[in-house]
Design a protein around this motif. Structure first.
Motif, PDB file in Angstrom:
ATOM      1  N   GLY A  84      -4.391   2.901   5.830  1.00  0.00           N
ATOM      2  CA  GLY A  84      -4.704   3.944   6.871  1.00  0.00           C
ATOM      3  C   GLY A  84      -6.158   3.903   7.397  1.00  0.00           C
ATOM      4  N   PRO A  91      -2.090   5.585  -2.456  1.00  0.00           N
ATOM      5  CA  PRO A  91      -1.323   4.857  -1.463  1.00  0.00           C
ATOM      6  C   PRO A  91      -1.530   5.012   0.018  1.00  0.00           C
ATOM      7  CG  PRO A  91       0.099   5.801  -3.251  1.00  0.00           C
ATOM      8  CD  PRO A  91      -1.181   6.407  -3.422  1.00  0.00           C
ATOM      9  N   GLY A  92      -1.676   4.043   0.919  1.00  0.00           N
ATOM     10  CA  GLY A  92      -1.826   4.535   2.277  1.00  0.00           C
ATOM     11  C   GLY A  92      -3.273   4.523   2.715  1.00  0.00           C
ATOM     12  N   VAL A  93      -4.280   4.340   1.809  1.00  0.00           N
ATOM     13  CA  VAL A  93      -5.664   4.734   2.197  1.00  0.00           C
ATOM     14  C   VAL A  93      -6.173   3.474   2.950  1.00  0.00           C
ATOM     15  CG1 VAL A  93      -8.018   5.589   1.112  1.00  0.00           C
ATOM     16  CG2 VAL A  93      -5.580   6.502   0.292  1.00  0.00           C
ATOM     17  N   ASP A 146       0.752  -1.312  -0.125  1.00  0.00           N
ATOM     18  CA  ASP A 146      -0.127  -0.090  -0.179  1.00  0.00           C
ATOM     19  C   ASP A 146       0.762   1.455   0.079  1.00  0.00           C
ATOM     20  OD1 ASP A 146      -2.665   0.945  -0.013  1.00  0.00           O
ATOM     21  OD2 ASP A 146      -2.729   1.251   2.034  1.00  0.00           O
ATOM     22  N   ASN A 147       2.247   1.187   0.218  1.00  0.00           N
ATOM     23  CA  ASN A 147       2.940   2.133   0.035  1.00  0.00           C
ATOM     24  C   ASN A 147       3.412   2.759  -1.158  1.00  0.00           C
ATOM     25  OD1 ASN A 147       3.032   3.282   2.852  1.00  0.00           O
ATOM     26  ND2 ASN A 147       5.043   2.355   3.236  1.00  0.00           N
ATOM     27  N   MET A 148       3.132   1.657  -2.190  1.00  0.00           N
ATOM     28  CA  MET A 148       3.518   1.840  -3.585  1.00  0.00           C
ATOM     29  C   MET A 148       2.384   2.010  -4.570  1.00  0.00           C
ATOM     30  SD  MET A 148       5.740  -1.415  -5.005  1.00  0.00           S
ATOM     31  CE  MET A 148       6.809  -1.524  -3.639  1.00  0.00           C
ATOM     32  N   THR A 149       2.956   2.605  -5.503  1.00  0.00           N
ATOM     33  CA  THR A 149       1.794   2.884  -6.726  1.00  0.00           C
ATOM     34  C   THR A 149       1.896   1.716  -7.715  1.00  0.00           C
ATOM     35  OG1 THR A 149       2.956   4.395  -8.166  1.00  0.00           O
ATOM     36  CG2 THR A 149       1.739   5.241  -6.378  1.00  0.00           C
ATOM     37  N   SER A 171      -0.024   6.022 -11.439  1.00  0.00           N
ATOM     38  CA  SER A 171       0.584   6.759 -10.597  1.00  0.00           C
ATOM     39  C   SER A 171      -0.218   7.322  -9.282  1.00  0.00           C
ATOM     40  CB  SER A 171       1.319   7.818 -11.082  1.00  0.00           C
ATOM     41  OG  SER A 171       0.502   8.804 -11.525  1.00  0.00           O
ATOM     42  N   ARG A 172      -1.642   7.009  -9.483  1.00  0.00           N
ATOM     43  CA  ARG A 172      -2.680   7.536  -8.576  1.00  0.00           C
ATOM     44  C   ARG A 172      -3.206   6.180  -8.071  1.00  0.00           C
ATOM     45  NH1 ARG A 172      -6.276  11.455 -11.033  1.00  0.00           N
ATOM     46  NH2 ARG A 172      -4.320  12.596 -12.029  1.00  0.00           N
TER      47      ARG A 172
END
Lengths: 453, 453
Positions: free
Chosen positions: B404, B399-401, B142-145, B176-177
């Motif tokens: 998180g 990422p991170g959603v 999740d830290n990566m696109t 990238s998103r």
């Protein structure tokens, strides 16, 4: 019904600066603020015993002429944060005291971090502040996250952890959620990554006597009844004639121009007629607010100073990512202010009040010894829980946002203009940026009004 | 005043499925829909000459039992899209015709793409559909696109371009998103990346006679007056007593439970009392809608079929990223439907109608020859411009959603439950996912109501 020259939506620093500029130019202004106070994301909570805590923004930094000018104009005193004494690095469950800028990690990590920051800042120097999408290689830089860049250019674990911490404190979001282009642009807008990350000669150099909101209160006092509190704007109608009709819960106003100066996601709560253009809506959807909590621990005195500590902690893996000395200038009390940011903030949100205080106290004790265990007062707060902020300190831009929709950031939509710290081209994310964005939007409006349009 | 068992907000496929399930269980249901039609992001525009175009979702695919069951229940006919004939790859300004699945690029690119998809699908198999944040290595993924993953694992330019195209068509957003974890989860939820990207045996295998909205219209007819059109919900009040009070522009309703089934960013427009928990708000802020435009070109007949073409185009660098044959089943007309997605959609949005049609026609001619130059009708549309959609096909997660805030995706907030295709754990982003999410939310509500709570 009064026809205002301009209605300003939001009485944070951006809105207040816009209103002040318009008022000084002799224009009829109305400021509509949803909350029962001014200051926006800068909120100083005062207590009956005369003390206060900054739940939102606190600091002034170097190269922030507008804020310093306002402080002077409203006779608000500012003072340097303590920079004498050692800092603490709390890392891997151990507290290391150190002097100066160089953290007590292995020399190769220090070197690695130094080189990385230098590389980052060299790239940042190329950023186009006015139009970030015109930065050389904008597309490539915007296709990448700061996290990805770090994985490529930062080699040691400690250096990466340290840089991640800086990013998370600056945006309240993980490096994996911030576009490299945005990171470069934002750093340059605030002088440099080093300046953003430091107190001495940095963005956290000064505190405002009376709290971050003191200057906003001064502007509010000057504007007086021009500012309506407790009146959230619900609808903006540009469909009928040359005036804009602005609806709040309780009233309807008309104006020649409108300036929005509220956090980007909150613009989406307002009903626009006609609807905002779809790229503007999509831009706003791509500007989520960061997550920050603040922990305040008060003591009879700043006891750490006697032990040669300046009250500053960096913790790449603790709950309190950064701690600062928030004691009043005269040192009549000791106050430590800790920041819980990004993914830590999400974990913190899931805890109850007791658990939050417990983990914070454990880390304060680890950094400052047993005297830290018995604060006379402790409080925990997050602007994430304020419906008119929904997050703090700033909205972060992920990959592809600047190059995809950046053109819509400041572009007026009909008679509606845009301010707010996110819209600033210098010191975005800071009070200085908010004020400048408000002044610029007011300038746009004045130019049009002066031409009789 | 009627006390409803459940009020469903939104009459897209998710809301309709929820209402249908509750109604069939004998519960008193009210559906409040903002638009003047049902279907949500699935919108079939009918014309006086009896033809129609799907401005939103169109396709049914393999392994979508709920949608196929509904089609049967409401006697709506579905048919396979044409899969005979060659496809076209329009790449670097040249059209290449080819048969089967293997695009006409260099063999090493084909190999590269094949290996990459295989790797991606092997990773996707490990995704936890119910709780994506519990996927092995969730944090790292999740830290990566998806873009970053491609840069590491896809070596040739053509293979990358091809995979980027697939991603952009699936989410209406650049690679990238999109978080890699989200990409893996979403692909597994829709069987596999290959299935999502293909017509034959894939997610675009079937068209619905009468358009994507036909089945929704059937459900609407069945529910009748239970569905109120043109009544956007403005406020949800859970502060007074055991019932939920739901306000629209024109009326006030009460219910034991509420199900929200609208696009995630639109939830932020509703005023909740008490306010939604901050991690839920932040989750919704991190779910921006994708961007897709559709171009329809109609011809007296599907002339490309006679030339051995199936009417399918993939174009990694054209404006129309994907083109499909959207002709009616009987072939009485020829219709080509082109998708303009992601960053191309933003560029498209900046063009005027004439320029949009011009560039689309140029590409149609390049792919199908001079007969494509003279459509009898041409139309251009985007759900981005619909204020009650704001984008299409789906909200994408950066990422991170998931790691998180993912826990808040389906978690009820008081008496409010969550549906909508984004909330689905299978076929998220598709009509099938919408229906399943609605059925699941209705199940949650029924279980509680049946226990007398």
């Amino acid at each position: 019904m009064t026809l205002y020259d301009c209605i300003v939506v939001g009485a944070g620093y951006a809105g207040l600066a816009a209103a002040k500029t318009l008022h000084e130019a002799g224009r009829e202004v109305l400021v509509l603020e949803a909350r029962d106070r001014v200051g926006g994301r800068v909120w100083t909570k005062h207590f009956p015993d005369g003390t206060y805590e900054d739940y939102g923004g606190s600091y002034l930094g170097v190269q922030q002429p507008q804020m310093h000018a306002l402080a002077k104009e409203f006779d608000v005193h500012t003072f340097n944060v303590p920079t004498k004494g050692k800092s603490v690095l709390y890392y891997r469950k151990r507290a290391h005291r150190y002097s100066g800028f160089i953290p007590p990690v292995a020399p190769w990590s220090v070197l690695d971090l130094g080189v990385a920051i230098k590389k980052f800042e060299a790239m940042a120097a190329t950023a186009d502040l006015e139009e970030p999408w015109k930065t050389p290689n904008a597309q490539e830089l915007d296709n990448m996250t700061v996290e990805e860049w770090m994985r490529r250019h930062v080699w040691t674990r400690s250096a990466r952890d340290m840089m991640r911490l800086a990013v998370e404190c600056i945006w309240g979001a993980p490096a994996s959620r911030i576009s490299l282009l945005h990171g470069l642009w934002y750093s340059k807008a605030g002088v440099s990554l080093t300046v953003l990350g430091t107190s001495e000669h940095g963005a956290q150099q000064q505190l405002i006597n009376g709290g971050g909101q003191a200057i906003a209160n001064g502007i509010h006092e000057r504007l007086g009844e021009m500012v309506h509190l407790g009146e959230p704007v619900t609808r903006v109608d540009q469909t009928s004639g040359p005036e804009v009709i602005v609806h709040t819960k309780t009233a309807v106003y008309t104006a020649r121009r409108v300036i929005f100066a509220i956090p980007p996601p909150l613009v989406l709560q307002v009903q626009f007629e006609p609807a905002l253009p779809s790229p503007k809506v999509q831009l706003l959807q791509h500007m989520p607010m960061g997550a920050t909590w603040k922990v305040f621990a008060s003591y009879p005195e700043p006891f750490w100073r006697a032990e040669g500590l300046r009250g500053e902690v960096a913790s790449p893996d603790g709950m309190l990512g950064i701690i600062f000395d928030f004691s009043p200038e005269d040192g009549s009390r000791g106050v430590l202010m800790g920041f819980v940011v990004s993914s830590r903030a999400h974990r913190f949100a899931d805890m109850d009040e007791h658990a939050r205080k417990k983990v914070a106290l454990q880390e304060l004790v680890a950094c400052y010894g047993p005297r830290a265990a018995k604060p006379t007062k402790m409080s925990v707060h997050s602007m994430c829980n304020e419906p008119w902020s929904t997050g703090c300190p700033v909205a972060g831009m992920g990959p592809g946002v600047w190059t995809g929709f950046g053109r819509w950031m400041r572009k007026p939509v009909g008679r509606v203009h845009w301010a707010g710290t996110e819209v600033a081209t210098a010191w975005s994310g800071y009070m200085e940026g908010a004020v400048r964005s408000g002044q610029r939007a007011a300038g746009e409006v004045l130019e049009i009004l002066n031409r009789g349009r």
